[in-house]
Design an enzyme around this catalytic site. Structure first.
Site, PDB file in Angstrom:
ATOM      1  N   HIS A 262       0.821  -1.361  -0.123  1.00 20.81           N
ATOM      2  CA  HIS A 262       0.028  -0.159  -0.240  1.00 20.81           C
ATOM      3  C   HIS A 262       0.706   1.422   0.094  1.00 20.81           C
ATOM      4  CE1 HIS A 262       1.140  -0.010   4.298  1.00 20.81           C
ATOM      5  NE2 HIS A 262       0.679   1.117   4.200  1.00 20.81           N
TER       6      HIS A 262
HETATM    7  C1  UD1 Z   1      -2.152   5.513   5.645  1.00 15.75           C
HETATM    8  C2  UD1 Z   1      -0.781   6.291   6.517  1.00 15.75           C
HETATM    9  C3  UD1 Z   1       0.156   4.851   6.501  1.00 15.75           C
HETATM   10  C4  UD1 Z   1      -0.348   3.425   6.982  1.00 15.75           C
HETATM   11  C5  UD1 Z   1      -1.745   3.308   6.337  1.00 15.75           C
HETATM   12  C6  UD1 Z   1      -2.317   2.145   7.030  1.00 15.75           C
HETATM   13  C7  UD1 Z   1      -0.094   8.478   6.391  1.00 15.75           C
HETATM   14  C8  UD1 Z   1       0.715   9.179   5.747  1.00 15.75           C
HETATM   15  N1  UD1 Z   1      -0.337   7.193   5.898  1.00 15.75           N
HETATM   16  O1  UD1 Z   1      -1.888   5.397   4.554  1.00 15.75           O
HETATM   17  O2  UD1 Z   1       1.437   5.271   7.160  1.00 15.75           O
HETATM   18  O3  UD1 Z   1       0.513   2.482   6.703  1.00 15.75           O
HETATM   19  O4  UD1 Z   1      -2.686   4.285   6.490  1.00 15.75           O
HETATM   20  O5  UD1 Z   1      -3.494   1.697   6.232  1.00 15.75           O
HETATM   21  O6  UD1 Z   1      -0.834   8.996   7.302  1.00 15.75           O
HETATM   22  N2  UD1 Z   1      -9.157   5.057   1.710  1.00 15.75           N
HETATM   23  C9  UD1 Z   1     -10.375   4.449   1.942  1.00 15.75           C
HETATM   24  N3  UD1 Z   1     -11.058   4.308   2.784  1.00 15.75           N
HETATM   25  C10 UD1 Z   1     -10.679   4.532   4.093  1.00 15.75           C
HETATM   26  C11 UD1 Z   1      -9.224   5.153   3.984  1.00 15.75           C
HETATM   27  C12 UD1 Z   1      -8.648   5.490   2.868  1.00 15.75           C
HETATM   28  O7  UD1 Z   1     -11.041   4.152   0.358  1.00 15.75           O
HETATM   29  O8  UD1 Z   1     -11.273   4.206   4.886  1.00 15.75           O
HETATM   30  C13 UD1 Z   1      -8.532   5.513   0.331  1.00 15.75           C
HETATM   31  C14 UD1 Z   1      -8.876   6.967  -0.152  1.00 15.75           C
HETATM   32  O9  UD1 Z   1      -9.005   7.025  -1.433  1.00 15.75           O
HETATM   33  C15 UD1 Z   1      -7.474   7.635   0.230  1.00 15.75           C
HETATM   34  C16 UD1 Z   1      -6.428   6.596   0.277  1.00 15.75           C
HETATM   35  O10 UD1 Z   1      -7.277   5.390   0.654  1.00 15.75           O
HETATM   36  O11 UD1 Z   1      -7.032   8.701  -0.359  1.00 15.75           O
HETATM   37  C17 UD1 Z   1      -5.157   6.643   1.026  1.00 15.75           C
HETATM   38  O12 UD1 Z   1      -5.723   6.880   2.266  1.00 15.75           O
HETATM   39  P1  UD1 Z   1      -4.643   7.651   3.225  1.00 15.75           P
HETATM   40  O13 UD1 Z   1      -5.351   7.714   4.929  1.00 15.75           O
HETATM   41  O14 UD1 Z   1      -4.513   9.020   2.759  1.00 15.75           O
HETATM   42  O15 UD1 Z   1      -3.493   7.020   3.378  1.00 15.75           O
HETATM   43  P2  UD1 Z   1      -3.141   5.471   3.487  1.00 15.75           P
HETATM   44  O16 UD1 Z   1      -2.521   4.944   2.222  1.00 15.75           O
HETATM   45  O17 UD1 Z   1      -4.116   4.572   4.048  1.00 15.75           O
END
Ligand code: UD1
Length: 362
Positions: A201
């Site tokens: 991820h």
């Molecule tokens: C975040 C953390 C990372 C951690 C990871 C665990 C930061 C910088 N990154 O990364 O350190 O390892 O979480 O999962 O804080 N999304 C959904 N549903 C959700 C959450 C996210 O669809 O419930 C999608 C959205 O499109 C979003 C993307 O996932 O833009 C990324 O989510 P985000 O929280 O920005 O970062 P992660 O890649 O999850």
């Protein structure tokens, strides 16, 4: 004493759960739980609260997805009035996600005491957003709880007052130790055997589409030797949707939706190997004695490498293939691994109790 916990993203929940439990056993402690809403899908959040037996958050800031600035600013703007009103004696933040650093910054500007659980980890790679979050959160914290001695060394090197640093062990392993006996009953049905378990991820792996295509090809090649089971993070799902129609490799992999904690733990403990770019999974496989191949150039958890379960394969797909084949061959000649015999100091299921005792004394 009033303690306010801030969690936001999936890996925070496994770390906060044991600390909430340990503090609940101390009389005179009142606790408030704030969820920033960084992760909001039921499969990324609610199911973890349920399986980890966490109390429902007292507040949800509803911050959601966005750029790093949007996420951090969203947490700061919504958390500041809340924490001003709650006036806690201590705010605990967890791990290295955007919610962690944003909450720590708000508190330190308000003169509130901050404790950082999982302090001191360093990859020394500032292109990782988490490394920036770790560096800043540790500078802002008054109590720094480290999982292993390398964390203490990193903090002292950065000029942190040693009186603030407490080596307590690994809270994520507290959760694993407590729930591993329950995980077996959650092993997904109709599982192929043997299998490699894959999670990816990190933006460096999944947002670089030409690289992701090559990585998927390598995993598809590996599926000639053993099954490849791949629970897909939402970020990765978006990228796969962008390339899947033009990319046949995906058909060779068993793609799953994001899994709840117990299902994923059961899958890890039965895997022939794990291929990942996660931080926490490097630690969980170390505890379980499962070989782990980490698709990153560096790790903030070097102890998993020196312990011998984890290998960094970097951005070298030949190295990934060769290391995976080596594990397959080793298993086929009857090599038995030392399962569940982790002897890392303080990875014993009691880190959160040590945190609670230190908080009581400070
Ligand atoms: C975040 C953390 C990372 C951690 C990871 C665990 C930061 C910088 N990154 O990364 O350190 O390892 O979480 O999962 O804080 N999304 C959904 N549903 C959700 C959450 C996210 O669809 O419930 C999608 C959205 O499109 C979003 C993307 O996932 O833009 C990324 O989510 P985000 O929280 O920005 O970062 P992660 O890649 O999850």
């Amino acid at each position: 004493m009033h303690i306010l916990h801030v969690v936001g993203a999936r890996p925070n929940f496994m770390k906060a759960a044991p600390v909430l439990r340990a503090l609940a056993a101390h009389s005179g402690v009142r606790q408030t739980l704030v969820h920033t809403g960084q992760h909001y899908d039921a499969a990324m959040s609610d199911v973890f609260f349920h399986q980890l037996e966490m109390p429902q958050p007292d507040y949800n800031l509803g911050v959601g997805s966005g750029t790093h600035a949007q996420q951090a600013a969203g947490v700061m703007l919504t958390f500041e009035p809340l924490v001003r009103e709650c006036k806690p004696d201590l705010v605990l933040v967890y791990g290295d996600v955007n919610s962690t650093v944003a909450a720590a910054l708000v508190c330190s500007k308000l003169g509130l005491r901050v404790g950082h659980v999982e302090a001191g980890l360093r990859s020394r790679d500032r292109s990782m957003p988490e490394e920036i979050n770790r560096l800043l959160t540790d500078q802002l914290s008054d109590l720094l709880f480290t999982p292993s001695a390398d964390g203490d060394e990193n903090l002292l090197r950065e000029g942190i007052d040693p009186a603030k640093v407490h080596l307590v062990g690994n809270v994520m392993i507290d959760t694993l130790v407590r729930l591993l006996p329950r995980a077996e009953a959650h092993l997904p049905a109709d599982l192929p055997s043997p299998y490699a378990l894959v999670t990816l991820h990190r933006p460096s792996n999944v947002d670089d589409l030409p690289w992701l295509r090559e990585l998927l090809d390598t995993l598809a090649d590996l599926s000639g030797q053993l099954h490849v089971v791949f629970p897909v993070h939402p970020r990765t799902r978006q990228r796969l949707n962008e390339i899947a129609s033009s990319h046949g490799a995906v058909a060779h992999l068993r793609l799953l939706d994001p899994l709840p904690y117990l299902e994923f733990l059961a899958l890890q403990s039965h895997a022939a190997m794990v291929i990942t770019d996660s931080g926490g999974i490097q630690e969980e496989t170390t505890f379980l004695g499962v070989p782990c191949l980490t698709v990153r150039e560096n790790t903030e958890r070097p102890i998993t490498v020196t312990h011998g379960t984890n290998q960094l394969v970097g951005r070298n797909l030949q190295k990934l293939s060769e290391a995976a084949m080596q594990i397959c061959n080793r298993d086929s000649i009857g090599y038995t691994r030392a399962r569940r015999t982790c002897e890392l100091p303080l990875w014993d299921g009691r880190a959160a109790q040590r945190i609670a005792q230190i908080i009581e004394r400070n």
